[in-house]
Design an enzyme around this catalytic site. Structure first.
Site, PDB file in Angstrom:
ATOM      1  N   LYS A  79       1.767   6.796 -19.511  1.00  0.00           N
ATOM      2  CA  LYS A  79       2.190   7.073 -18.079  1.00  0.00           C
ATOM      3  C   LYS A  79       3.255   8.493 -18.539  1.00  0.00           C
ATOM      4  O   LYS A  79       3.479   8.370 -19.617  1.00  0.00           O
ATOM      5  CB  LYS A  79       3.045   5.890 -17.658  1.00  0.00           C
ATOM      6  N   GLY A 178       2.445  -5.869   5.516  1.00  0.00           N
ATOM      7  CA  GLY A 178       2.218  -4.621   5.566  1.00  0.00           C
ATOM      8  C   GLY A 178       0.742  -4.162   5.801  1.00  0.00           C
ATOM      9  O   GLY A 178      -0.217  -4.568   5.105  1.00  0.00           O
ATOM     10  N   VAL A 179       0.457  -3.999   7.171  1.00  0.00           N
ATOM     11  CA  VAL A 179      -0.871  -3.575   7.590  1.00  0.00           C
ATOM     12  C   VAL A 179      -1.190  -2.115   7.523  1.00  0.00           C
ATOM     13  O   VAL A 179      -1.160  -1.255   8.623  1.00  0.00           O
ATOM     14  CB  VAL A 179      -1.477  -4.137   8.892  1.00  0.00           C
ATOM     15  N   GLY A 180      -1.040  -1.457   6.285  1.00  0.00           N
ATOM     16  CA  GLY A 180      -1.373   0.088   6.158  1.00  0.00           C
ATOM     17  C   GLY A 180      -2.668   0.002   5.612  1.00  0.00           C
ATOM     18  O   GLY A 180      -3.677  -0.614   6.161  1.00  0.00           O
ATOM     19  N   VAL A 182      -4.267  -0.329   2.893  1.00  0.00           N
ATOM     20  CA  VAL A 182      -5.034  -1.584   2.097  1.00  0.00           C
ATOM     21  C   VAL A 182      -5.044  -2.769   3.123  1.00  0.00           C
ATOM     22  O   VAL A 182      -5.926  -3.275   3.249  1.00  0.00           O
ATOM     23  CB  VAL A 182      -4.275  -1.742   0.801  1.00  0.00           C
TER      24      VAL A 182
HETATM   25  P1  NAD Z   1       0.522   2.276   2.938  1.00  0.00           P
HETATM   26  O1  NAD Z   1       1.571   2.970   2.924  1.00  0.00           O
HETATM   27  O2  NAD Z   1      -0.727   2.821   3.650  1.00  0.00           O
HETATM   28  O3  NAD Z   1       0.825   0.879   3.723  1.00  0.00           O
HETATM   29  C1  NAD Z   1       2.157   0.032   3.508  1.00  0.00           C
HETATM   30  C2  NAD Z   1       2.468  -0.304   4.913  1.00  0.00           C
HETATM   31  O4  NAD Z   1       3.761  -1.045   4.690  1.00  0.00           O
HETATM   32  C3  NAD Z   1       2.654   0.612   5.802  1.00  0.00           C
HETATM   33  O5  NAD Z   1       1.984   0.336   7.195  1.00  0.00           O
HETATM   34  C4  NAD Z   1       4.252   0.534   6.187  1.00  0.00           C
HETATM   35  O6  NAD Z   1       4.696   0.566   7.634  1.00  0.00           O
HETATM   36  C5  NAD Z   1       4.535  -1.041   5.709  1.00  0.00           C
HETATM   37  N1  NAD Z   1       5.905  -1.222   5.219  1.00  0.00           N
HETATM   38  C6  NAD Z   1       6.818  -0.636   4.625  1.00  0.00           C
HETATM   39  N2  NAD Z   1       8.123  -1.253   4.251  1.00  0.00           N
HETATM   40  C7  NAD Z   1       7.784  -2.285   5.068  1.00  0.00           C
HETATM   41  C8  NAD Z   1       8.648  -3.389   5.140  1.00  0.00           C
HETATM   42  N3  NAD Z   1       9.850  -3.422   4.729  1.00  0.00           N
HETATM   43  N4  NAD Z   1       8.264  -4.465   5.840  1.00  0.00           N
HETATM   44  C9  NAD Z   1       6.975  -4.382   6.361  1.00  0.00           C
HETATM   45  N5  NAD Z   1       6.019  -3.600   6.465  1.00  0.00           N
HETATM   46  C10 NAD Z   1       6.458  -2.475   5.646  1.00  0.00           C
HETATM   47  O7  NAD Z   1       0.197   1.786   1.586  1.00  0.00           O
HETATM   48  P2  NAD Z   1      -1.130   1.211   0.926  1.00  0.00           P
HETATM   49  O8  NAD Z   1      -2.020   2.360   0.214  1.00  0.00           O
HETATM   50  O9  NAD Z   1      -1.708   0.269   1.852  1.00  0.00           O
HETATM   51  O10 NAD Z   1      -0.626   0.441  -0.084  1.00  0.00           O
HETATM   52  C11 NAD Z   1       0.052  -0.748   0.145  1.00  0.00           C
HETATM   53  C12 NAD Z   1       0.630  -1.345  -1.323  1.00  0.00           C
HETATM   54  O11 NAD Z   1      -0.271  -1.703  -2.360  1.00  0.00           O
HETATM   55  C13 NAD Z   1       1.711  -0.494  -1.846  1.00  0.00           C
HETATM   56  O12 NAD Z   1       2.878  -1.156  -2.625  1.00  0.00           O
HETATM   57  C14 NAD Z   1       0.806   0.168  -2.969  1.00  0.00           C
HETATM   58  O13 NAD Z   1       1.599   0.789  -4.109  1.00  0.00           O
HETATM   59  C15 NAD Z   1      -0.189  -0.961  -3.396  1.00  0.00           C
HETATM   60  N6  NAD Z   1      -1.201  -0.318  -4.058  1.00  0.00           N
HETATM   61  C16 NAD Z   1      -2.015   0.385  -3.286  1.00  0.00           C
HETATM   62  C17 NAD Z   1      -3.357   0.735  -3.851  1.00  0.00           C
HETATM   63  C18 NAD Z   1      -4.327   1.793  -2.896  1.00  0.00           C
HETATM   64  O14 NAD Z   1      -5.642   2.038  -3.403  1.00  0.00           O
HETATM   65  N7  NAD Z   1      -3.723   2.298  -1.787  1.00  0.00           N
HETATM   66  C19 NAD Z   1      -3.663   0.465  -5.135  1.00  0.00           C
HETATM   67  C20 NAD Z   1      -2.922  -0.284  -5.676  1.00  0.00           C
HETATM   68  C21 NAD Z   1      -1.578  -0.713  -5.233  1.00  0.00           C
END
Ligand code: NAD
Length: 348
Positions: A79, A178-180, A182
């Site tokens: 890292k 968290g429905v972002g 992923v």
């Molecule tokens: P994203 O930003 O698209 O989605 C995160 C969601 O969480 C958003 O909709 C946001 O509004 C919501 N959120 C933030 N704070 C919140 C809270 N306090 N309460 C409720 N909801 C909240 O991110 P993502 O790409 O979907 O990733 C989600 C998680 O998975 C992150 O922690 C990321 O580090 C981890 N992750 C993602 C990947 C990837 O491929 N995208 C890979 C490994 C790990």
């Protein structure tokens, strides 16, 4: 550019770089390179002190050793951190100086995106070093989120089999925090399989979309953690499992994408003591690093990605069985399994 090796017990190589012209101050930490060159992202962050940055890069690089080992890719753990505010201090000169720092390690470390580093930044870094991945050139790789969703879904199925003897998620209820990127795709997969959904997000539009598309029940973020469901899936920020929330959790399985779901390491044992099956976060969310690994190897295809991601369920099943046999927490078992992969390689 000046560089100096920092002697750190238990780490393969930790190097501090400073470049007056560009303002770069960075540390590249290679924790272990037994399985192959170290691979892991570069984080740009305004650390309060040198020690804080060193501590972070050490821990993150060790985490990458475990993650890459159990992700089944031939890479060690590494890292990098750049001491800077990504909003104010970042410049092309600084990024190129970082690329030169990476280059100076002659392929011992491959860098990739992490917080504070954009895809455009990676292109700038790549202009001076070939040891930079995750740029998604020629359509390879691309956005890893759908793959991460698939990996979490496969892991969730494995956990449901272990905990409930269930062949699928049909009829089970999952609470997604968290429905972002992923979480939404994960919701789609669960819904398609006949599972029920409870969702929470600070983004109201995302919640409304999940309710409309998947007939999900909307709750507050606090209620998503405490929901009376079969599975809790943290897919927002890290740290949702902590001393304040642990006794509210009613789900018997935790399977989500967020990094660092356990706020403190003792939560691993605390979940175990409460009979909650925890899918270690770095195992279940490994699709992104698998994608980067295949990009570097030049073997990335959609089919190969899906084949590797489907193995995440098998790896978790192995962890669950061991944890069961040893009456041990799953997080600790995962770390041990990762170290075994490395020890076995050393013995070859
Ligand atoms: P994203 O930003 O698209 O989605 C995160 C969601 O969480 C958003 O909709 C946001 O509004 C919501 N959120 C933030 N704070 C919140 C809270 N306090 N309460 C409720 N909801 C909240 O991110 P993502 O790409 O979907 O990733 C989600 C998680 O998975 C992150 O922690 C990321 O580090 C981890 N992750 C993602 C990947 C990837 O491929 N995208 C890979 C490994 C790990």
């Amino acid at each position: 550019m000046e560089s100096r090796i920092l002697p750190v017990d238990g780490w393969s190589k930790v190097v501090h770089f400073t470049d007056k012209d560009s303002g770069l101050e960075a540390i590249i930490s290679v924790h272990d390179a037994t399985l192959g060159p170290a691979c892991g992202g570069c984080r740009i962050f305004p650390y309060a002190s040198f020690e804080a940055g060193l501590e972070d890069v050490k821990n993150l690089s060790r985490g990458m050793t475990y993650k890459n080992a159990l992700g089944g890719i031939p890479f060690g753990g590494g890292k990098a951190v750049i001491f800077a505010d990504p909003k104010k201090d970042k410049s092309p000169e600084m990024l190129r100086a970082f690329g030169n720092a990476v280059n100076s390690l002659d392929g011992l470390y491959y860098t990739a995106e992490d917080s504070g580093v954009s895809e455009d930044d990676m292109k700038t870094i790549q202009s001076v070093t070939k040891y930079a991945a995750g740029i998604h050139a020629q359509g390879v790789g691309g956005n890893p989120s759908p793959f991460t969703s698939r990996g979490v879904w496969r892991g969730m199925q494995a956990a449901a089999r272990q905990k409930f003897g269930a062949d699928s998620l049909k009829g089970l209820t999952v609470s997604i925090l968290g429905v972002g990127a992923v979480g939404m795709e994960l919701a789609r997969l669960i819904n398609e399989e006949g599972g029920h959904l409870v969702v929470a997000d600070v983004n109201d539009a995302a919640v409304a979309e999940a309710v409309k598309r998947f007939d999900a029940k909307a709750v507050s973020p606090e209620d998503a953690i405490a929901a009376d469901v079969d599975i809790f899936s943290p897919c927002a920020l890290g740290g949702s499992i902590n001393v304040d929330t642990i006794d509210q959790i009613k789900a018997k399985v935790i399977a989500g994408a967020a990094n660092n779901q356990l706020k403190t390491p003792d939560m691993d044992e605390a979940l175990h003591a409460r009979g909650i099956l925890y899918c270690p976060d770095y195992v279940i969310n490994a699709a992104g690093v698998i994608s980067v690994g295949l990009e570097i190897l030049g073997t990335w295809t959609n089919d190969e990605m899906n084949r590797r991601i489907d193995k995440i369920g098998d790896t978790l099943t192995e962890i669950f069985k061991r944890a069961d046999a040893e009456n041990a927490p799953t997080g600790a078992v995962a770390d041990r399994l990762a170290m075994e992969v490395i020890e076995n390689k050393k013995a070859e």
